[in-house]
Design an enzyme around this catalytic site. Sequence first.
Site, short mmCIF file in Angstrom:
data_model
loop_
_atom_site.label_atom_id
_atom_site.label_comp_id
_atom_site.label_asym_id
_atom_site.label_seq_id
_atom_site.Cartn_x
_atom_site.Cartn_y
_atom_site.Cartn_z
N ASP A 149 -13.75 7.29 3.22
CA ASP A 149 -12.46 7.57 3.87
C ASP A 149 -12.07 9.04 3.69
O ASP A 149 -11.79 9.50 2.57
CB ASP A 149 -11.43 6.64 3.21
CG ASP A 149 -10.08 6.71 3.89
OD1 ASP A 149 -9.88 7.58 4.76
OD2 ASP A 149 -9.21 5.90 3.53
N ASP A 217 -4.56 3.24 10.87
CA ASP A 217 -4.53 1.92 10.21
C ASP A 217 -3.80 0.87 11.05
O ASP A 217 -2.74 1.12 11.62
CB ASP A 217 -3.80 2.03 8.86
CG ASP A 217 -4.62 2.84 7.86
OD1 ASP A 217 -5.64 3.44 8.25
OD2 ASP A 217 -4.23 2.84 6.68
C1 GLA Z 1 -6.65 4.68 4.51
C2 GLA Z 1 -7.60 3.77 5.30
C3 GLA Z 1 -7.25 2.33 5.01
C4 GLA Z 1 -7.36 2.05 3.53
C5 GLA Z 1 -6.48 3.01 2.74
C6 GLA Z 1 -6.72 2.92 1.25
O1 GLA Z 1 -5.34 4.57 4.95
O2 GLA Z 1 -7.51 4.03 6.67
O3 GLA Z 1 -8.11 1.45 5.74
O4 GLA Z 1 -8.71 2.19 3.14
O5 GLA Z 1 -6.73 4.37 3.12
O6 GLA Z 1 -6.00 3.84 0.51
#
Ligand code: GLA
Length: 392
Positions: A149, A217
């Site tokens: 990520d 997200d």
């Molecule tokens: C980001 C990602 C999410 C999750 C969070 C965890 O927002 O897009 O899917 O993994 O981080 O902190």
Amino acid sequence: MNKLPLFICSLLLVAISPANLHSQTPTLGATPPMGWNSWNHFKRTTNDAIVRAQADAMVASGMRDAGYTYINIDDAWEGERDSNGEIHTNSKFPDMKALADYVHSKGLKLGLYSSPGLKTCAGFEGSLGHEQQDANTYAKWGIDYLKYDLCGLRVQMKAAKSDDVAFKMMKDAYIKMRDALRATGRPIFYSLCQYGHNQVWQWGESVGGNAWRTTGDINDNFKSMVLIGFHQAGLSKYAGPGHWNDPDMLEIGNGGMTTSEYQIHMSLWAILAAPLLAGNDLSKMTQETKDILLNKEVIAIDQDSLGKQGDRVWSEGSIEIWSRNLADGSKALGVFNLADTKAVTSIHLKDLGITGTVKARDLWLHKNVDAIDPSYKATLAPHSVLLLRISQ
Ligand code: GLA
């Protein structure tokens, strides 16, 4: 002169040419990954006991046998690095190797999360400067999937001289972890998460991604799911066996949508050949949730061996029709009513390239549909989907 060795050499060269390598069935992600991820439901509270309970429930519910295999721990498992720079788990995960052994003993696989930055999104240790060391640790623990990520790296990218430099920095960071994972010799599914920036679908495969998030997200409400899901139009050509577009994890069973809204979620993700990563608490599922996640006819659409992502074929107002070509020559057809009111719509099969007599099966009612004629009329309840498998 004996031409046989030359002939064999040429055959070998043809066999290992890049074009052929690409057409071979990939070892990882021949079909979109299926499993569970901790983030949507448990966020930072995920711990060893929760993960074991999810593995147990994945088997007991029949999900494993339906194709769900990955148990993925998202952010918040990370502890501190020791004096050698080696990453350790935090106190919620006393022994990651033992947890992996447990998950493997159930016939499942274990996934982890990290960031190419100094910190993850939730503020834990990222992998910057420790890529090979971390990949080796994951391999030692028995990890099978890594979600990587971007998060923390955005700090460095902001300080870059130009957008181009920042973009290169991001690609290099993904390549670095790809190479580190490959060097371990362990097959680890590599999932890129950078929210679709710089049209990742155009270069995600070239940096080793087996999947890449195409969006920000998802949240457990109809608006968020629709905004993400129905904005995937036009991306189908970038996906295929070994490299998938990822419109984020499932929210099915988390409580923020109705059953028919969750059916839209599952149907669209299947047409999109999206990863099916359940994001609910598998140990507490209602029958409605199980009926959606375990619908084998819908899973078969997602997992179709042709690996061709579907796309939008028609839309008018709140009605959308999406279709996906399948290996046996049939098509999945999703007719979606996103309006708050009932809708009646014609499905002009000819406009969708379907002529002659067709057979259709309703994949939510598990019933063959008798009267499919060239301009079949469907009546759809508010926020609902008619998912058909059409063959001739
Ligand atoms: C980001 C990602 C999410 C999750 C969070 C965890 O927002 O897009 O899917 O993994 O981080 O902190």
